[in-house]
Design a protein around this motif. Structure first.
Motif, PDB file in Angstrom:
ATOM      1  N   LEU A  52       0.832  -1.220   0.000  1.00  0.00           N
ATOM      2  CA  LEU A  52       0.000   0.000   0.000  1.00  0.00           C
ATOM      3  C   LEU A  52       0.855   1.254   0.000  1.00  0.00           C
ATOM      4  CD1 LEU A  52      -2.996  -0.691   2.441  1.00  0.00           C
ATOM      5  CD2 LEU A  52      -2.905  -0.986  -0.028  1.00  0.00           C
ATOM      6  N   THR A  53       2.068   1.187   0.575  1.00  0.00           N
ATOM      7  CA  THR A  53       2.889   2.403   0.591  1.00  0.00           C
ATOM      8  C   THR A  53       3.353   2.755  -0.838  1.00  0.00           C
ATOM      9  OG1 THR A  53       4.928   1.215   1.039  1.00  0.00           O
ATOM     10  CG2 THR A  53       3.737   2.016   2.960  1.00  0.00           C
ATOM     11  N   GLN A  55       1.313   2.287  -3.213  1.00  0.00           N
ATOM     12  CA  GLN A  55      -0.002   2.529  -3.831  1.00  0.00           C
ATOM     13  C   GLN A  55      -0.315   1.520  -4.936  1.00  0.00           C
ATOM     14  OE1 GLN A  55      -0.047   6.871  -4.317  1.00  0.00           O
ATOM     15  NE2 GLN A  55       0.820   7.037  -2.279  1.00  0.00           N
ATOM     16  N   TYR A  58      -3.870   0.775  -6.479  1.00  0.00           N
ATOM     17  CA  TYR A  58      -4.509   1.490  -7.580  1.00  0.00           C
ATOM     18  C   TYR A  58      -3.981   1.044  -8.937  1.00  0.00           C
ATOM     19  CZ  TYR A  58      -6.310   4.589  -3.930  1.00  0.00           C
ATOM     20  OH  TYR A  58      -6.956   5.096  -2.819  1.00  0.00           O
ATOM     21  N   LYS A 139      -1.591  10.191  -1.137  1.00  0.00           N
ATOM     22  CA  LYS A 139      -1.638   9.488  -2.411  1.00  0.00           C
ATOM     23  C   LYS A 139      -0.979  10.348  -3.486  1.00  0.00           C
ATOM     24  CE  LYS A 139      -4.058   6.071  -0.835  1.00  0.00           C
ATOM     25  NZ  LYS A 139      -3.314   4.898  -0.387  1.00  0.00           N
ATOM     26  N   ALA A 143      -1.387   8.158  -9.038  1.00  0.00           N
ATOM     27  CA  ALA A 143      -1.934   6.879  -8.559  1.00  0.00           C
ATOM     28  C   ALA A 143      -3.442   7.027  -8.338  1.00  0.00           C
ATOM     29  CB  ALA A 143      -1.245   6.457  -7.264  1.00  0.00           C
ATOM     30  N   LEU A 144      -3.828   8.142  -7.695  1.00  0.00           N
ATOM     31  CA  LEU A 144      -5.247   8.360  -7.421  1.00  0.00           C
ATOM     32  C   LEU A 144      -6.040   8.475  -8.724  1.00  0.00           C
ATOM     33  CD1 LEU A 144      -6.762   8.510  -4.760  1.00  0.00           C
ATOM     34  CD2 LEU A 144      -6.666  10.988  -4.877  1.00  0.00           C
ATOM     35  N   TRP A 169      -9.208  10.856   0.605  1.00  0.00           N
ATOM     36  CA  TRP A 169      -7.838  11.156   0.179  1.00  0.00           C
ATOM     37  C   TRP A 169      -7.695  12.574  -0.373  1.00  0.00           C
ATOM     38  CZ3 TRP A 169      -4.577   8.466   2.580  1.00  0.00           C
ATOM     39  CH2 TRP A 169      -4.832   7.127   2.880  1.00  0.00           C
TER      40      TRP A 169
END
Ligand SMILES: N[C@@H](CCC(=O)N[C@@H](CS)C(=O)NCC(=O)O)C(=O)O
Length: 286
Positions: A52-53, A55, A58, A139, A143-144, A169
Protein backbone atom coordinates in the motif's frame (compact mmCIF):
# COMPACT_ATOMS: atom_id res chain seq x y z
CA UNK A 1 -21.63 -10.57 1.68
CA UNK A 2 -19.52 -9.24 -1.18
CA UNK A 3 -18.48 -11.93 -3.63
CA UNK A 4 -17.46 -10.53 -7.00
CA UNK A 5 -18.94 -11.94 -10.18
CA UNK A 6 -16.34 -13.60 -12.44
CA UNK A 7 -17.33 -11.52 -15.53
CA UNK A 8 -16.34 -8.30 -13.70
CA UNK A 9 -12.92 -9.62 -12.72
CA UNK A 10 -10.43 -8.33 -15.26
CA UNK A 11 -7.36 -10.00 -13.78
CA UNK A 12 -8.41 -13.43 -14.97
CA UNK A 13 -5.51 -15.38 -13.48
CA UNK A 14 -7.10 -15.38 -10.02
CA UNK A 15 -10.08 -17.31 -11.34
CA UNK A 16 -7.72 -20.29 -11.61
CA UNK A 17 -6.18 -20.05 -8.14
CA UNK A 18 -6.89 -23.19 -6.13
CA UNK A 19 -7.07 -23.22 -2.33
CA UNK A 20 -7.13 -20.20 -0.02
CA UNK A 21 -5.22 -17.07 -1.11
CA UNK A 22 -5.07 -13.73 0.65
CA UNK A 23 -3.99 -10.54 -1.11
CA UNK A 24 -2.94 -8.35 1.78
CA UNK A 25 -0.55 -5.74 3.13
CA UNK A 26 1.63 -6.44 6.17
CA UNK A 27 0.70 -3.25 8.08
CA UNK A 28 -2.98 -2.99 7.11
CA UNK A 29 -5.34 -3.45 10.06
CA UNK A 30 -7.94 -5.39 8.08
CA UNK A 31 -5.24 -7.65 6.65
CA UNK A 32 -3.78 -8.30 10.10
CA UNK A 33 -7.22 -9.20 11.45
CA UNK A 34 -7.75 -11.68 8.62
CA UNK A 35 -4.30 -13.25 9.00
CA UNK A 36 -4.80 -13.80 12.75
CA UNK A 37 -8.15 -15.41 12.01
CA UNK A 38 -6.61 -17.74 9.41
CA UNK A 39 -3.80 -18.66 11.82
CA UNK A 40 -6.15 -19.43 14.71
CA UNK A 41 -8.36 -21.54 12.47
CA UNK A 42 -5.30 -23.45 11.22
CA UNK A 43 -6.29 -22.84 7.59
CA UNK A 44 -3.58 -23.48 5.03
CA UNK A 45 -3.34 -20.26 2.99
CA UNK A 46 -1.10 -18.59 0.44
CA UNK A 47 -0.12 -14.94 1.02
CA UNK A 48 0.03 -12.44 -1.87
CA UNK A 49 1.62 -9.26 -0.49
CA UNK A 50 0.45 -5.95 -1.98
CA UNK A 51 2.35 -2.83 -1.02
CA UNK A 52 0.00 0.00 0.00
CA UNK A 53 2.89 2.40 0.59
CA UNK A 54 3.73 2.01 -3.12
CA UNK A 55 0.00 2.53 -3.83
CA UNK A 56 -0.11 -0.81 -5.65
CA UNK A 57 -3.81 -0.99 -4.76
CA UNK A 58 -4.51 1.49 -7.58
CA UNK A 59 -2.61 -0.45 -10.21
CA UNK A 60 -4.65 -2.21 -12.92
CA UNK A 61 -3.67 -5.72 -11.73
CA UNK A 62 -5.27 -5.17 -8.34
CA UNK A 63 -8.22 -3.02 -9.48
CA UNK A 64 -8.90 -5.87 -11.91
CA UNK A 65 -9.48 -8.08 -8.87
CA UNK A 66 -11.04 -5.63 -6.41
CA UNK A 67 -12.44 -2.50 -8.11
CA UNK A 68 -12.85 -1.03 -4.61
CA UNK A 69 -9.05 -0.84 -4.37
CA UNK A 70 -8.88 -2.08 -0.77
CA UNK A 71 -7.17 -5.00 0.95
CA UNK A 72 -7.63 -7.70 2.03
CA UNK A 73 -9.03 -9.81 -0.78
CA UNK A 74 -9.71 -13.51 -0.37
CA UNK A 75 -9.57 -15.82 -3.37
CA UNK A 76 -10.89 -19.27 -2.55
CA UNK A 77 -10.86 -21.81 -5.37
CA UNK A 78 -11.15 -18.97 -7.91
CA UNK A 79 -13.97 -17.12 -6.11
CA UNK A 80 -13.15 -13.55 -5.12
CA UNK A 81 -14.40 -12.14 -1.80
CA UNK A 82 -13.86 -8.61 -0.49
CA UNK A 83 -14.64 -6.76 2.78
CA UNK A 84 -12.71 -8.28 5.67
CA UNK A 85 -15.71 -8.99 7.90
CA UNK A 86 -17.60 -10.70 5.08
CA UNK A 87 -14.45 -12.71 4.34
CA UNK A 88 -14.29 -13.83 7.96
CA UNK A 89 -17.97 -14.81 8.13
CA UNK A 90 -17.44 -16.83 4.96
CA UNK A 91 -14.31 -18.55 6.29
CA UNK A 92 -15.88 -19.40 9.64
CA UNK A 93 -18.82 -21.00 7.87
CA UNK A 94 -16.71 -22.83 5.30
CA UNK A 95 -13.99 -24.09 7.67
CA UNK A 96 -16.04 -25.08 10.66
CA UNK A 97 -13.33 -26.94 12.66
CA UNK A 98 -12.89 -24.23 15.30
CA UNK A 99 -15.75 -21.73 15.42
CA UNK A 100 -14.53 -18.19 16.02
CA UNK A 101 -18.13 -17.03 15.63
CA UNK A 102 -19.91 -19.43 18.00
CA UNK A 103 -23.63 -19.77 17.26
CA UNK A 104 -24.65 -18.40 20.66
CA UNK A 105 -22.63 -15.21 20.16
CA UNK A 106 -23.30 -14.72 16.47
CA UNK A 107 -25.64 -11.74 16.68
CA UNK A 108 -23.50 -10.02 19.28
CA UNK A 109 -20.34 -10.52 17.20
CA UNK A 110 -21.94 -9.31 13.98
CA UNK A 111 -23.26 -6.17 15.72
CA UNK A 112 -19.78 -5.58 17.21
CA UNK A 113 -18.11 -5.99 13.85
CA UNK A 114 -20.53 -3.59 12.17
CA UNK A 115 -19.52 -1.05 14.78
CA UNK A 116 -15.84 -1.82 14.16
CA UNK A 117 -16.31 -1.41 10.40
CA UNK A 118 -18.13 1.90 10.91
CA UNK A 119 -15.10 3.19 12.81
CA UNK A 120 -12.63 2.26 10.09
CA UNK A 121 -12.26 5.78 8.71
CA UNK A 122 -11.74 7.05 12.26
CA UNK A 123 -8.91 4.54 12.64
CA UNK A 124 -7.47 5.66 9.32
CA UNK A 125 -7.75 9.32 10.35
CA UNK A 126 -5.87 8.71 13.62
CA UNK A 127 -3.25 6.65 11.81
CA UNK A 128 -2.66 9.40 9.25
CA UNK A 129 -2.55 12.06 11.95
CA UNK A 130 -0.43 10.37 14.64
CA UNK A 131 1.44 7.41 13.10
CA UNK A 132 2.34 8.19 9.49
CA UNK A 133 3.78 11.46 8.21
CA UNK A 134 2.02 13.06 5.25
CA UNK A 135 4.89 12.49 2.84
CA UNK A 136 4.44 8.72 3.28
CA UNK A 137 0.66 8.61 3.55
CA UNK A 138 -0.51 11.04 0.85
CA UNK A 139 -1.64 9.49 -2.41
CA UNK A 140 0.36 10.44 -5.48
CA UNK A 141 -2.01 12.29 -7.86
CA UNK A 142 -1.13 9.93 -10.71
CA UNK A 143 -1.93 6.88 -8.56
CA UNK A 144 -5.25 8.36 -7.42
CA UNK A 145 -6.18 9.23 -10.98
CA UNK A 146 -5.74 5.56 -11.96
CA UNK A 147 -8.44 4.82 -9.39
CA UNK A 148 -10.61 7.73 -10.57
CA UNK A 149 -10.37 6.58 -14.16
CA UNK A 150 -11.19 2.95 -13.43
CA UNK A 151 -14.80 1.86 -13.70
CA UNK A 152 -15.22 0.64 -10.10
CA UNK A 153 -18.10 -1.63 -11.04
CA UNK A 154 -19.10 -4.12 -8.35
CA UNK A 155 -22.01 -6.48 -8.95
CA UNK A 156 -23.33 -4.37 -11.84
CA UNK A 157 -23.19 -1.00 -10.09
CA UNK A 158 -20.70 1.78 -9.61
CA UNK A 159 -19.19 1.07 -6.20
CA UNK A 160 -20.79 3.41 -3.61
CA UNK A 161 -17.53 3.24 -1.67
CA UNK A 162 -15.70 5.01 -4.51
CA UNK A 163 -16.77 8.54 -3.51
CA UNK A 164 -16.03 7.90 0.17
CA UNK A 165 -12.48 6.77 -0.62
CA UNK A 166 -11.85 9.63 -3.05
CA UNK A 167 -13.25 12.19 -0.64
CA UNK A 168 -11.05 10.93 2.20
CA UNK A 169 -7.84 11.16 0.18
CA UNK A 170 -8.70 14.47 -1.50
CA UNK A 171 -9.50 16.09 1.84
CA UNK A 172 -6.37 14.61 3.37
CA UNK A 173 -4.23 15.99 0.52
CA UNK A 174 -5.48 19.51 1.24
CA UNK A 175 -6.11 19.68 5.00
CA UNK A 176 -4.35 16.64 6.44
CA UNK A 177 -6.28 15.41 9.50
CA UNK A 178 -7.47 18.48 11.40
CA UNK A 179 -7.55 18.73 15.20
CA UNK A 180 -11.32 18.66 15.03
CA UNK A 181 -11.40 15.46 12.97
CA UNK A 182 -8.83 13.77 15.22
CA UNK A 183 -10.75 14.83 18.35
CA UNK A 184 -13.99 13.43 16.95
CA UNK A 185 -12.35 10.12 15.95
CA UNK A 186 -10.68 9.66 19.35
CA UNK A 187 -13.94 10.42 21.16
CA UNK A 188 -15.78 7.88 19.01
CA UNK A 189 -13.29 5.26 20.11
CA UNK A 190 -13.52 6.36 23.73
CA UNK A 191 -17.28 5.65 23.71
CA UNK A 192 -16.80 2.14 22.32
CA UNK A 193 -13.89 1.28 24.64
CA UNK A 194 -15.99 2.26 27.65
CA UNK A 195 -18.37 -0.54 26.64
CA UNK A 196 -15.54 -3.00 25.99
CA UNK A 197 -14.14 -2.19 29.43
CA UNK A 198 -17.50 -3.20 30.94
CA UNK A 199 -17.52 -6.47 29.00
CA UNK A 200 -14.10 -7.30 30.45
CA UNK A 201 -15.23 -6.72 34.04
CA UNK A 202 -16.50 -10.27 34.39
CA UNK A 203 -14.99 -12.01 31.39
CA UNK A 204 -11.51 -12.80 30.23
CA UNK A 205 -12.46 -12.19 26.58
CA UNK A 206 -15.09 -9.95 24.99
CA UNK A 207 -17.72 -12.69 24.62
CA UNK A 208 -16.81 -14.77 27.67
CA UNK A 209 -14.15 -17.36 28.38
CA UNK A 210 -12.94 -18.05 24.82
CA UNK A 211 -11.34 -15.99 22.09
CA UNK A 212 -13.80 -15.07 19.32
CA UNK A 213 -13.65 -12.93 16.21
CA UNK A 214 -14.69 -9.92 18.30
CA UNK A 215 -11.43 -10.18 20.26
CA UNK A 216 -9.40 -10.40 17.07
CA UNK A 217 -11.08 -7.35 15.57
CA UNK A 218 -10.71 -5.12 18.62
CA UNK A 219 -7.21 -6.37 19.34
CA UNK A 220 -6.14 -5.05 15.95
CA UNK A 221 -7.72 -1.63 16.47
CA UNK A 222 -6.22 -1.44 19.96
CA UNK A 223 -2.78 -2.29 18.60
CA UNK A 224 -3.01 0.52 16.06
CA UNK A 225 -4.39 3.01 18.56
CA UNK A 226 -1.50 2.25 20.90
CA UNK A 227 0.82 3.27 18.06
CA UNK A 228 -1.13 6.50 17.75
CA UNK A 229 -0.60 7.18 21.46
CA UNK A 230 -4.08 6.33 22.79
CA UNK A 231 -3.67 6.04 26.59
CA UNK A 232 -5.35 2.69 27.26
CA UNK A 233 -3.76 2.03 30.67
CA UNK A 234 -5.12 5.35 31.95
CA UNK A 235 -8.57 5.27 30.33
CA UNK A 236 -9.49 1.60 29.97
CA UNK A 237 -7.16 -0.50 32.19
CA UNK A 238 -9.00 -3.78 31.63
CA UNK A 239 -8.69 -3.34 27.89
CA UNK A 240 -4.96 -2.75 28.37
CA UNK A 241 -4.60 -6.05 30.30
CA UNK A 242 -6.75 -7.98 27.79
CA UNK A 243 -4.63 -6.63 24.92
CA UNK A 244 -1.35 -7.50 26.67
CA UNK A 245 -2.64 -11.02 27.28
CA UNK A 246 -3.56 -11.52 23.61
CA UNK A 247 -0.20 -10.14 22.54
CA UNK A 248 1.45 -13.09 24.30
CA UNK A 249 -0.14 -15.44 21.76
CA UNK A 250 2.13 -16.00 18.74
CA UNK A 251 -0.84 -16.13 16.32
CA UNK A 252 -1.56 -12.51 17.32
CA UNK A 253 1.95 -11.17 17.94
CA UNK A 254 3.41 -12.45 14.67
CA UNK A 255 0.91 -10.55 12.54
CA UNK A 256 1.34 -7.12 14.11
CA UNK A 257 5.11 -6.84 13.99
CA UNK A 258 6.12 -3.46 12.69
CA UNK A 259 9.20 -2.85 10.57
CA UNK A 260 12.07 -1.01 12.26
CA UNK A 261 11.71 1.87 9.80
CA UNK A 262 8.01 2.35 10.62
CA UNK A 263 8.78 2.14 14.35
CA UNK A 264 11.39 4.87 13.96
CA UNK A 265 9.05 7.05 11.92
CA UNK A 266 6.20 6.65 14.43
CA UNK A 267 8.55 7.41 17.36
CA UNK A 268 9.84 10.55 15.62
CA UNK A 269 6.23 11.65 14.99
CA UNK A 270 5.39 11.12 18.66
CA UNK A 271 8.43 13.03 19.84
CA UNK A 272 7.44 15.99 17.66
CA UNK A 273 3.88 15.78 18.99
CA UNK A 274 5.16 15.80 22.57
CA UNK A 275 7.33 18.83 21.93
CA UNK A 276 4.47 20.71 20.30
CA UNK A 277 1.80 19.52 22.80
CA UNK A 278 -0.19 17.91 20.00
CA UNK A 279 -0.30 14.23 21.02
CA UNK A 280 -3.53 12.28 20.70
CA UNK A 281 -4.15 12.87 24.43
CA UNK A 282 -3.74 16.63 23.98
CA UNK A 283 -6.02 16.79 20.96
CA UNK A 284 -8.71 14.54 22.46
CA UNK A 285 -8.55 16.12 25.94
CA UNK A 286 -7.81 12.74 27.53
N1 LIG B 1 -14.24 -2.18 5.08
C1 LIG B 1 -13.05 -2.65 4.44
C2 LIG B 1 -11.93 -1.69 4.70
C3 LIG B 1 -10.69 -2.10 3.95
C4 LIG B 1 -9.64 -1.03 4.00
O1 LIG B 1 -9.92 0.18 4.15
N2 LIG B 1 -8.41 -1.46 3.82
C5 LIG B 1 -7.30 -0.53 3.88
C6 LIG B 1 -6.15 -1.14 4.66
S1 LIG B 1 -6.65 -1.52 6.31
C7 LIG B 1 -6.82 -0.24 2.47
O2 LIG B 1 -6.79 -1.11 1.63
N3 LIG B 1 -6.47 1.01 2.22
C8 LIG B 1 -6.06 1.42 0.94
C9 LIG B 1 -5.25 2.63 0.94
O3 LIG B 1 -4.68 2.94 1.97
O4 LIG B 1 -5.15 3.23 -0.11
C10 LIG B 1 -12.69 -4.05 4.93
O5 LIG B 1 -13.03 -4.36 6.08
O6 LIG B 1 -12.11 -4.84 4.18
Amino acid sequence: MVQLVPEEIQTKEVLHWKGVHLINFSDSACSQKTRIFLNLKGINWTPHPLNLTQQDNYKPWFLGINPRGLVPVLVHDGEVHIESNDILYYLDETFSNLKLIPDDDREDIIAGLDEENDLHLDLRALTMRFVLPGFLARKRPEALSLYEQSENIINGEVDPRREIELSFWRTYAVDGITDRRAHEAAQNFFAVYELLEQRLTHNRYLCGGEVTLLDIAWFIYTQRLYMAGYPFAKLHPKVAIWHAHLLLKPEFANEVQVSTSLKMIASAMQLMQLITSSTLSHIANF
